[in-house]
Design a protein around this motif. Structure first.
Motif, PDB file in Angstrom:
ATOM      1  N   GLY A  12       0.785  -1.226   0.000  1.00  0.00           N
ATOM      2  CA  GLY A  12       0.000   0.000   0.000  1.00  0.00           C
ATOM      3  C   GLY A  12       0.813   1.270   0.000  1.00  0.00           C
ATOM      4  O   GLY A  12       0.255   2.370   0.108  1.00  0.00           O
ATOM      5  N   ALA A  13       2.141   1.152  -0.154  1.00  0.00           N
ATOM      6  CA  ALA A  13       2.996   2.345  -0.117  1.00  0.00           C
ATOM      7  C   ALA A  13       2.894   3.173  -1.390  1.00  0.00           C
ATOM      8  O   ALA A  13       3.274   4.344  -1.401  1.00  0.00           O
ATOM      9  N   GLY A  14       2.408   2.578  -2.501  1.00  0.00           N
ATOM     10  CA  GLY A  14       2.280   3.316  -3.750  1.00  0.00           C
ATOM     11  C   GLY A  14       3.271   2.915  -4.816  1.00  0.00           C
ATOM     12  O   GLY A  14       3.373   3.577  -5.858  1.00  0.00           O
ATOM     13  N   LYS A  15       3.985   1.808  -4.618  1.00  0.00           N
ATOM     14  CA  LYS A  15       5.026   1.389  -5.558  1.00  0.00           C
ATOM     15  C   LYS A  15       4.466   1.111  -6.949  1.00  0.00           C
ATOM     16  O   LYS A  15       4.928   1.676  -7.949  1.00  0.00           O
ATOM     17  N   THR A  16       3.486   0.219  -7.013  1.00  0.00           N
ATOM     18  CA  THR A  16       2.921  -0.149  -8.316  1.00  0.00           C
ATOM     19  C   THR A  16       2.167   1.017  -8.940  1.00  0.00           C
ATOM     20  O   THR A  16       2.211   1.218 -10.160  1.00  0.00           O
ATOM     21  N   THR A  17       1.500   1.812  -8.118  1.00  0.00           N
ATOM     22  CA  THR A  17       0.803   2.994  -8.651  1.00  0.00           C
ATOM     23  C   THR A  17       1.792   3.932  -9.326  1.00  0.00           C
ATOM     24  O   THR A  17       1.543   4.441 -10.431  1.00  0.00           O
ATOM     25  N   LEU A  18       2.930   4.161  -8.688  1.00  0.00           N
ATOM     26  CA  LEU A  18       3.938   5.043  -9.267  1.00  0.00           C
ATOM     27  C   LEU A  18       4.467   4.460 -10.574  1.00  0.00           C
ATOM     28  O   LEU A  18       4.661   5.189 -11.561  1.00  0.00           O
ATOM     29  N   LEU A  19       4.691   3.146 -10.607  1.00  0.00           N
ATOM     30  CA  LEU A  19       5.169   2.512 -11.830  1.00  0.00           C
ATOM     31  C   LEU A  19       4.137   2.661 -12.949  1.00  0.00           C
ATOM     32  O   LEU A  19       4.484   2.930 -14.107  1.00  0.00           O
ATOM     33  N   ARG A  20       2.868   2.507 -12.611  1.00  0.00           N
ATOM     34  CA  ARG A  20       1.801   2.632 -13.613  1.00  0.00           C
ATOM     35  C   ARG A  20       1.656   4.075 -14.096  1.00  0.00           C
ATOM     36  O   ARG A  20       1.318   4.314 -15.260  1.00  0.00           O
ATOM     37  N   VAL A  21       1.909   5.042 -13.239  1.00  0.00           N
ATOM     38  CA  VAL A  21       1.905   6.445 -13.666  1.00  0.00           C
ATOM     39  C   VAL A  21       3.000   6.666 -14.711  1.00  0.00           C
ATOM     40  O   VAL A  21       2.782   7.293 -15.756  1.00  0.00           O
ATOM     41  N   ILE A  22       4.192   6.132 -14.448  1.00  0.00           N
ATOM     42  CA  ILE A  22       5.297   6.280 -15.397  1.00  0.00           C
ATOM     43  C   ILE A  22       4.949   5.623 -16.730  1.00  0.00           C
ATOM     44  O   ILE A  22       5.249   6.154 -17.809  1.00  0.00           O
ATOM     45  N   ALA A  23       4.271   4.478 -16.654  1.00  0.00           N
ATOM     46  CA  ALA A  23       3.914   3.750 -17.873  1.00  0.00           C
ATOM     47  C   ALA A  23       2.767   4.391 -18.635  1.00  0.00           C
ATOM     48  O   ALA A  23       2.541   4.056 -19.801  1.00  0.00           O
ATOM     49  N   VAL A  55       9.822  -2.721  -9.254  1.00  0.00           N
ATOM     50  CA  VAL A  55       9.039  -2.740  -8.027  1.00  0.00           C
ATOM     51  C   VAL A  55       9.234  -4.105  -7.373  1.00  0.00           C
ATOM     52  O   VAL A  55       9.069  -5.141  -8.028  1.00  0.00           O
ATOM     53  N   THR A  56       9.599  -4.116  -6.101  1.00  0.00           N
ATOM     54  CA  THR A  56       9.758  -5.368  -5.376  1.00  0.00           C
ATOM     55  C   THR A  56       9.419  -5.155  -3.911  1.00  0.00           C
ATOM     56  O   THR A  56       9.596  -4.060  -3.369  1.00  0.00           O
ATOM     57  N   HIS A  57       8.909  -6.218  -3.270  1.00  0.00           N
ATOM     58  CA  HIS A  57       8.674  -6.177  -1.826  1.00  0.00           C
ATOM     59  C   HIS A  57       9.838  -6.815  -1.080  1.00  0.00           C
ATOM     60  O   HIS A  57       9.839  -6.869   0.157  1.00  0.00           O
ATOM     61  N   ASP A  58      10.832  -7.306  -1.827  1.00  0.00           N
ATOM     62  CA  ASP A  58      11.967  -8.025  -1.256  1.00  0.00           C
ATOM     63  C   ASP A  58      13.155  -7.077  -1.132  1.00  0.00           C
ATOM     64  O   ASP A  58      13.797  -6.720  -2.125  1.00  0.00           O
ATOM     65  N   PHE A 110       7.089  -3.071 -20.386  1.00  0.00           N
ATOM     66  CA  PHE A 110       6.505  -3.334 -19.071  1.00  0.00           C
ATOM     67  C   PHE A 110       6.452  -4.851 -18.872  1.00  0.00           C
ATOM     68  O   PHE A 110       5.893  -5.580 -19.690  1.00  0.00           O
ATOM     69  N   VAL A 111       7.036  -5.318 -17.761  1.00  0.00           N
ATOM     70  CA  VAL A 111       7.016  -6.743 -17.418  1.00  0.00           C
ATOM     71  C   VAL A 111       6.224  -6.913 -16.133  1.00  0.00           C
ATOM     72  O   VAL A 111       6.559  -6.309 -15.104  1.00  0.00           O
ATOM     73  N   PHE A 112       5.177  -7.741 -16.171  1.00  0.00           N
ATOM     74  CA  PHE A 112       4.295  -7.943 -15.035  1.00  0.00           C
ATOM     75  C   PHE A 112       4.671  -9.221 -14.277  1.00  0.00           C
ATOM     76  O   PHE A 112       5.276 -10.143 -14.831  1.00  0.00           O
TER      77      PHE A 112
END
Length: 346
Positions: free
Chosen positions: A41-52, A196-199, A81-83
């Motif tokens: 919920g920190a916004g990582k994927t959202t930020l990546l999607r904004v860039i894309a 983007v990674t949680h690791d 983009f790699v999902f």
């Protein structure tokens, strides 16, 4: 393949009335490998999607290379983009999946068939799955599918490569091999990549720099060493690895731990109460006598993990496995003299 840098200025994005990302200013130089990390919920994927260009309704300015792409649709941003889910077409062969991004281009920009075929062959060789060209995704392992997904993203010769948890569905051994291979590919091709990674360990291993987000905002951006040795706050220090926190009193630039029979530690803090955080592998143990009692000891790889009871407080420590082991019930003293300390005034 012509890589480009990325610049984000004042980026905000709302989900309804809730800020998903807030006031993001971030520069990713050409050729850099950046990792976006943070809690769920920190916004990582959202930020990546904004860039894309996949997240509508954001505000601020976004540039890729010399182009302002703030209002440019995703298909015109020239981004790969790699999902995590691979997103391969199950009814197509491997080579058809890789060729797809080129074949759907408007005819004026679409390469000739023989050019597409040659490009696909080169990419499948590059990602080491050329022998699988005629198979369907359902006939591949997870690691093979991820390589195909990467080849498809690279087929359009993107200026920027975005990766959203691309290794999450892989088992640990395959995951380690793929991420090492990906870092080598990034360097060979001169890519600009954002992962983007949680690791946290994954980010530290592959990235030039790490951007740590919390609640949609950037906490700190820097090299893995900078974030580890010079965190801007306790959250950064604790997020990037295991830590042991304890209260202390600072006098003349030295922190004296409470309830611990341990040596004082040099710190850059004013006199008074403080909260100190250190890594478990920087806690030295001296056996024989002392206020500590070993409760638990188990070898884990190159370290032995200990749980030490000191005045009712349980402290975790990681000691090199080559050290003489301490058995449960043994008495010991903590040595913090070589620890890199993060501290905040209480």
């Amino acid at each position: 393949m012509q890589a480009s840098g990325v610049e984000l200025a004042g980026i905000n994005c709302l989900f309804g009335q809730t800020p998903a990302i807030r006031d993001i200013d971030l520069m990713v130089p050409k050729g850099e490998f950046l990792a976006l990390v943070g809690p769920s919920g920190a916004g990582k994927t959202t930020l990546l999607r904004v860039i894309a260009g996949l997240e509508p309704g954001y505000t601020g300015r976004l540039s890729i290379g010399t182009r302002d792409v703030t209002r440019v649709p995703a298909r015109e941003r020239n981004i790969g983009f790699v999902f995590q889910s691979y997103a391969l077409f199950g009814h197509m062969s491997v080579k058809e999946n890789v060729a797809f991004g080129l074949r759907v281009r408007p005819w004026r920009r679409r390469p000739a068939r023989h050019v597409i075929a040659q490009r696909v062959r080169e990419l499948l060789e590059l990602v080491q799955v050329a022998h699988l060209a005629n198979r369907r995704p359902g006939q591949l392992s997870g690691g093979q599918r991820q390589r195909v997904a990467l080849a498809r993203a690279l087929a359009i010769e993107p200026e920027l490569l975005l990766l959203d948890e691309p290794f999450g569905a892989l088992d640990p051994l395959v995951r380690k091999d793929i991420r090492s291979w990906l870092r080598g590919l990034h360097d060979r091709l001169g890519l600009t990549s954002i992962l983007v990674t949680h690791d946290q360990g994954e980010a530290i291993e592959v990235a030039d720099r790490i951007a740590l987000l919390r609640d949609g905002a950037l906490e700190q951006v820097g090299t893995p060493e900078q974030l580890d040795r010079h965190p801007v706050n306790a959250f950064v220090h604790q997020f990037l690895g295991e830590s042991v926190r304890f209260e202390a009193t600072v006098r003349d630039g030295r922190a004296i731990p409470h309830l611990l029979e341990a040596s004082a530690i040099p710190v850059a803090l004013p006199d008074g109460p403080a909260v100190i955080s250190i890594r478990p592998y920087e806690i030295g143990l001296r056996g024989g006598e002392g206020a500590g009692t070993v409760l638990f000891a188990r070898r884990i790889g190159a370290f032995t993990r200990y749980e030490i009871d000191i005045s009712g407080r349980v402290i975790e420590a990681l000691a090199p496995a080559i050290d003489v082991p301490l058995s449960p019930g043994a008495r010991c003293t903590l040595d913090l003299s070589r620890a890199h300390v993060f501290g905040v005034a209480a």
